[in-house]
Write an enzyme that holds these catalytic residues in place. Structure first.
Site, PDB file in Angstrom:
ATOM      1  N   CYS A  78       0.807  -1.220   0.000  1.00 33.74           N
ATOM      2  CA  CYS A  78       0.000   0.000   0.000  1.00 33.74           C
ATOM      3  C   CYS A  78       0.835   1.262   0.000  1.00 33.74           C
ATOM      4  CB  CYS A  78      -0.943   0.007   1.200  1.00 33.74           C
ATOM      5  SG  CYS A  78      -0.082   0.161   2.776  1.00 33.74           S
ATOM      6  N   GLY A  79       2.126   1.152   0.314  1.00 32.67           N
ATOM      7  CA  GLY A  79       2.965   2.333   0.278  1.00 32.67           C
ATOM      8  C   GLY A  79       2.922   3.158   1.543  1.00 32.67           C
TER       9      GLY A  79
END
Length: 285
Positions: free
Chosen positions: A115-116
């Protein structure tokens, strides 16, 4: 539809004796979750309870929180070139008026490792998105002696694990120790999503009078799912991660790890444990 188990030929070696025999393996297949016809996520799972898995995933993402916010969930036909249905693609349609999240290649969500987001950003995302603050749930008090017997109750109910030895389990228990629901899956996060999705579809969220027990470790992802479902107590038979402990402390979640026999470690939310005389088995180490 894919089966929960499959048979494979194996070469078995025991004390020098060699023989070929069939073995039962847990099935693992991909599930693509679409939202309004658009791809949202792909997870490797054990087939079964796919609609609950998709619904629970959306609860974990903060997209839905009530059964009436989901219009329907269907398997997608034509998922292959020849148009056959693999039963490995589901599409979730939200009810009118329920906003769709921004679905892009860099989605602003936090449930997957890609998801970063990490660290404080992840904690902030859960805290600001959770519909049911854990601190506001009705009081739940659990004796350590009761927690100590839950892993055996979970294990005794794992029917597929007995045949394969290859599945994680997640169980919901009442504060009195009654097993309310159990799901098994090759992925512990999927097992939890299946539990939460079943609760959503039957109108039982938030699960504010429940204990969630998982058969493996307690990752940030599992702690996040508990918080998003309003579950006040998460217990694991193995270790938690540091970020799971941080999230528990931030949100008021009671987090117990290394729950084995009469011992356990309490990492956060110890106020929910009844540590009075006669109920001290497994106190924090």
């Amino acid at each position: 539809m894919g089966r929960v188990t499959e048979r494979r030929r194996v070469l078995r070696i025991r004390d020098g004796a060699v023989n070929a025999r069939p073995d039962t393996l847990v099935a693992e297949e991909p599930l693509e979750i679409r939202l309004g016809g658009k791809p949202l996520a792909i997870t490797m799972r054990t087939p079964g309870d796919d609609f609950a898995l998709a619904a629970g995933f959306l609860v974990s993402e903060g997209v839905v929180g009530r059964a009436e916010e989901v219009a329907n969930i269907v398997y997608c036909a034509g998922a292959t070139q020849d148009g056959s249905n693999t039963y490995n693609v589901v599409d979730v349609r939200l009810a009118p008026g329920v906003p769709l999240p921004d679905i892009t290649l860099e989605r602003n969500v936090y449930t997957t490792s890609s998801c970063g987001l990490c660290g404080k950003a992840s904690l902030d995302a859960v805290r600001t998105t959770a519909r049911w603050p854990i601190a506001d749930t009705p009081p739940v008090r659990v004796a350590p002696d009761l927690l100590a017997v839950l892993p055996d109750r979970l294990r005794a109910a794992q029917r597929v694990f007995d045949r394969t030895g290859g599945l994680h389990a997640a169980g919901l228990f009442s504060p009195e120790g009654e097993l309310l629901d159990l799901r098994e899956d090759v992925g512990r996060h999927n097992a939890v999503d299946k539990l939460i999705g079943r609760a959503l579809r039957s109108g039982r969220l938030p699960l504010s009078r429940s204990i969630l027990l998982v058969s493996g470790r307690a990752s940030f992802e599992l702690a996040q799912k508990a918080v998003m479902a309003g579950i006040p107590v998460l217990a694991a038979v193995s270790a938690p991660s540091s970020l799971a402990v941080d999230l528990a402390a931030e949100t008021g979640l009671t987090l117990v790890g290394f729950l084995r026999g009469g011992s356990m470690n309490v990492y956060a939310g110890e106020r929910r444990l009844d540590l009075r005389a006669g109920a001290t088995t497994g106190a924090t180490t």
